[in-house]
Structure formats: structure tokens, C-alpha cells
Design an enzyme around this catalytic site. Structure first.
Site, PDB file in Angstrom:
ATOM      1  N   LYS A 193       0.980  -1.388   0.007  1.00 54.98           N
ATOM      2  CA  LYS A 193      -0.135   0.021   0.037  1.00 54.98           C
ATOM      3  C   LYS A 193       0.887   1.245   0.053  1.00 54.98           C
ATOM      4  O   LYS A 193       0.585   2.158  -0.582  1.00 54.98           O
ATOM      5  CB  LYS A 193      -1.004  -0.084   1.317  1.00 54.98           C
ATOM      6  N   GLN A 220      -3.810  -1.690   9.562  1.00 55.65           N
ATOM      7  CA  GLN A 220      -3.810  -2.734   9.270  1.00 55.65           C
ATOM      8  C   GLN A 220      -4.409  -3.944   9.831  1.00 55.65           C
ATOM      9  O   GLN A 220      -4.320  -4.041  11.248  1.00 55.65           O
ATOM     10  CB  GLN A 220      -2.341  -3.293   8.669  1.00 55.65           C
ATOM     11  N   ASP A 277     -10.380   3.900   4.719  1.00 57.29           N
ATOM     12  CA  ASP A 277     -10.394   2.689   4.726  1.00 57.29           C
ATOM     13  C   ASP A 277     -11.705   2.189   5.078  1.00 57.29           C
ATOM     14  O   ASP A 277     -11.953   0.838   4.737  1.00 57.29           O
ATOM     15  CB  ASP A 277      -9.198   1.805   5.590  1.00 57.29           C
TER      16      ASP A 277
END
Lengths: 297, 297
Positions: free
Chosen positions: B68, B112, B135
Site C-alpha cells: 500500500k 492494518q 479504509d
């Protein structure tokens, strides 16, 4: 039991269905809430207080609000009544709800909906502090229901779950078809059922073959706002039918007489889901008062 | 096109299915995001910045984060890398995320997941300011997706919707079966599809007769995390099959070779949903940077 419920019971007796009656269950819930309100007042001097906010002069809305205030009073819950003119702006309503959210004497806030068309209803709902959202209308409350996090439940969906539990309806693995997808009824009802391990199908005005989908359901939740919309021929024999509709003339979303010939359990209208909704509102108001009082000590 | 995608394409050519390929679409999305990032930097001096937070030393998670960051760099998006030890507490992680939420130089935050077991993942997610939740993991973002309100989308569900739109898959009235109900994949995917007027059935480990339900679907979204779980015999001929799984050995949740014999459209793994997920993350980071920069001027 009301006369209407008694009439429904007569119909049910002649058919296959048992009634899922909310009246007595709701009365027991309110009794427990009232006992807790009394204890809270005796031990801390705090009386739970529900603020109701009504915008405009729709007679049906005014009746609902009055009924909620009366029920609150009977349960030992104080109420504060705010009535705003029909031409109230979003900003004015948000300001009022923000003030109530910050007021330490108010524990729960109910914005009676629908609000007049010029108001951004979502903006208004979001001005209610999640800790006072005893009607379960905020985005936070919705996500909390979806994720199984602490928070208040939308009162009608939450009341439906209580009713299903009280009648020992197995939810895990049951296929539930929810008809309607409003933010305070259909959507949260589906999320609560999913959190209880049901398989959940959301249907709505754009759904094709609705009757065929409903016919697969172990549990049907009708929340569409159209009188007698769900017909008996749509139901699987033995299905559990929850009618969350309440249309003009005390008519639900399900054709009761037809449904009673096919279903194993069916809610009457009135006397089914309705009383559970108000009972949960009062219970959650006491929850809020207890939590806020504990946080301040 | 990668070698894997080419191999899938060969299979698809011999069968009925067309591939829904995310690679090129995603590349175009990233290109547009990069162009916007460049304009923002030239006109305001602000470079979009994505903060990545990795807890512990799981090699797969570390690989994802590195990928990412690399993609961000290529798109002209800066990244700030925070790596915390495996024994980090919820409080420490919440403190770090709160700091990033308040840092004016950070526009987007990616935690994450999964995080180590001792951490309350929901509490951590909720420490991310909704305006930086690129996200799409917060309760606010979830409710925004459900209610059609402004907010960031969970990247994989949002990417799936983009893919379906790009391939002109009609959503209104389509019966979609979502397999899996995680808070960042299955649940938001269903809500986005419902908001696009699809009929949505949520299925999961407790669902009975899963294959039979899937067989009714016009669109299947597999998000269950089990390799080759969905078999060709479960699919209705002509169904659209979206495989959001990504299991060890580059294997999806759908048995690709079988599905390609039955479906009309099917995503390859890799090269289907995966690239769309990252592209949306970058796009939303630029969205966030633009919005925050505009708000400060």
C-alpha cells in the site's frame, strides 16, 4: 387484552396460527422499568427524563407523542415536551437537539418523525448524543446494532426481537425476509436478526418476485407501510409473521385473516409489535438515566 | 495483464464466462487520483498523506502495508509508517490513532487488520476520525454506506461496486447473495448493494441450504475466506460472480474453473477485486486530503 386483540384471538383460534401478543410482555417490561426508575430516584434523587421533540402540528404525530408522555408518566419517567413550529429550519432543530444532548437533566431524547420536508432529518437525528438516543435513530446506534456493540436499539426492531425471543422463535439459521428498508425499521431489523445468526433477505419496492421470496421465509417481518400488503398466499405454511405496519384504521401490513390460515405465529395489529416499541423506549430511557447518573458520581 | 490473469483468461475463453478484471480499471483510478494529488500539491503545497499503522510482525500484514505504501508513492501520495510492537495494548493503539486523527499533516489513516488478539479492534477503529477513515472501517462509515450519507466506503466493498458498475451489471432488482458478514467486507457490501436497489440476502456459517440460496442469485459476492468454497454447481447459469476472497496460494473463495463454466461474469483471483481495493484506498486518501485542505483555507 383489548377488544381488537380479543377479536384477533377468535380468528386465530379457528385457524392454525397462534398470536404473538405484545401487550402483556410490554406491560411486564414497563413494570420492570418503572421499578428501576423508582430505585434510581430513591437512591440518587434522579428521576429519568425523556425529552420529546415534535415539529409541526400533524395530529397523528401529536397523538403519538402524547401517548409516549402518558406512558412515561405511568412508569415514573418524567418528560419534557418541546413543540416547534412547522416552519422550523434544520439549524433551529439541530440547535434544540444539541441543547438537549448537553442538558444534564435530560436522559433520553425522542425526535418524533417524520419531520416536515424542509428539514434534513438525518442532520437532526445526528444532533442527538448517542448516549441519549433512546429511540435508536442515530448512525452510531445503527452501526452498534449491526456490529453487536453497546448502544441503543431502534425501538420497533428491538421490540420485535424481544417478541420473537419471548415466543421462543429460533433465530439461528432461520431464513428471515424483511420487507422494507427504512433506516429506523427495516434496515436495523435485518441487522439485529443477522446478529442473532438468522439468514436475512432484504426486500423492497424494487424487488422482483417478492411473493416467491417471502414464500421461502421461516420468519417474515413486514415493515412496508402498506395496508394488507402481505397476503396469505405469500407465506410458507408454519411461517412466523411479524407485522410492524400500522396504517390508517388500525390495519397492519399483513392481511391478518389470510395470514392466520397459514402461519404458525402471527402478531395482531394492534397489540403485537406496537406495545413492544413503546416499552423498549421506556426501558432504554431508564437505561440511559442509570448510565448517565453512574457516570456523574 | 499479469500471467495469472492471462491464464484465467484462457480458461474463460474456453467457457461461458467473461472475466471482470480489476487491474486496468484500478490503474485508471490510480492515475486519476495521482493527477488530483499533483494538482493539490501544485495549488496548495499540500501532498496527500496516508498514515499506515501496523501492530506486530505478521509477515503477510507487513507485506500488505508495504504494498500500500509503494502504491501510494507511485500515485504521489506520501505515507507515514507507524509500526508498533506485538504486545501493544488497546490504550496505546487508541492513543496513537487519536494522535494521527488530530495531526493536520495526516489526511488518511489505515490500521492494518487483523490486530493482535489482546487489542479491542473496534475501539481502535473508532479512534480514527471519520474524516480520515479512508479504509472505511468506522461505525460512522458503515452507517453512511447503509444510509447513503456522505462518508468513506470500506475499500473492498466499494471496489466491488465500482467493478460491477464498470461492467454494466444491473443492480436494481437484482438478487444478490452475499456470503460472509464481516464488519468490513460482507456487511458493508450488502448495504452498498441494497442502497443500489438490489435485493440482498446475507448468508453465513449458520445459514441452512446455502447452495440452494446461492443458486437463486443473479449476483454472488463471496467474502468468506475459505479457498474454493463456492462451487460451480451452486451457481445459476449466467450469474455474476464476485470473488472477494484472497486465501493462501492466490486462491479465491470461488472455485474459479467451475464457476467459469456457469457464470456470465466472474472475477479472477488475483486481478479482480484486489486491485480495486487498493485503488479506492488511494482515491479516498486524495478525497480526504482535498476536503481537509479546503476546510482549512
Amino acid at each position: 387484552m383489548t377488544t381488537e386483540t380479543a377479536a384477533r384471538e377468535t380468528i386465530a383460534r379457528e385457524t392454525t396460527a397462534r398470536l404473538m401478543i405484545g401487550t402483556d410482555l410490554a406491560a411486564a417490561m414497563v413494570e420492570r422499568a418503572a421499578a428501576r426508575a423508582k430505585v434510581l430516584q430513591e437512591t440518587t434523587g434522579v428521576q429519568p427524563c425523556l425529552a420529546t421533540v415534535l415539529v409541526g402540528d400533524d395530529p397523528a404525530s401529536a397523538t403519538y407523542v402524547r401517548m409516549k408522555q402518558n406512558r412515561s408518566k405511568k412508569a415514573g419517567i418524567g418528560s419534557r415536551s418541546i413543540v416547534l413550529p412547522a416552519e422550523t429550519t434544520t439549524e433551529e432543530l439541530v440547535a434544540e437537539l444539541t441543547k438537549l444532548s448537553e442538558d444534564p437533566e435530560v436522559h433520553g431524547i425522542l425526535l418524533q418523525h417524520p419531520v416536515p420536508a424542509q428539514i434534513d432529518e438525518r442532520a437532526a437525528f445526528e444532533a442527538i448524543a448517542p448516549g441519549k438516543d433512546v429511540d435508536g435513530v442515530t448512525m452510531h446506534s445503527f452501526a452498534a446494532m449491526a456490529f453487536g456493540e453497546p448502544g441503543f436499539r431502534s425501538c420497533t426492531p428491538g421490540g420485535i426481537l424481544r417478541l420473537l425471543e419471548a415466543y421462543d422463535v429460533p433465530l439461528a439459521g432461520a431464513h428471515t425476509v424483511v420487507i422494507g428498508r427504512s433506516p429506523i425499521l427495516g434496515k436495523p431489523a435485518g441487522m439485529l436478526l443477522l446478529a442473532s445468526n438468522a439468514t436475512v433477505t432484504y426486500t423492497h419496492s424494487r424487488t422482483k418476485d417478492l411473493a416467491e421470496l417471502v414464500r421461502q421465509a421461516d420468519i417474515v417481518v413486514a415493515a412496508v407501510g402498506k395496508p394488507n400488503f402481505v397476503r396469505g398466499s405469500w407465506l410458507k405454511p408454519g411461517a412466523v409473521v411479524v407485522d410492524a405496519g400500522y396504517n390508517e384504521g388500525n390495519v397492519g401490513d399483513v392481511h391478518f385473516e389470510e395470514a392466520a390460515q397459514v402461519a404458525s405465529l402471527v402478531t395482531p395489529v394492534p397489540g403485537g409489535v406496537g406495545p413492544m416499541t413503546i416499552a423498549l423506549l421506556l426501558e432504554q430511557t431508564v437505561d440511559a438515566a442509570e448510565a448517565q447518573t453512574a457516570a456523574r458520581r
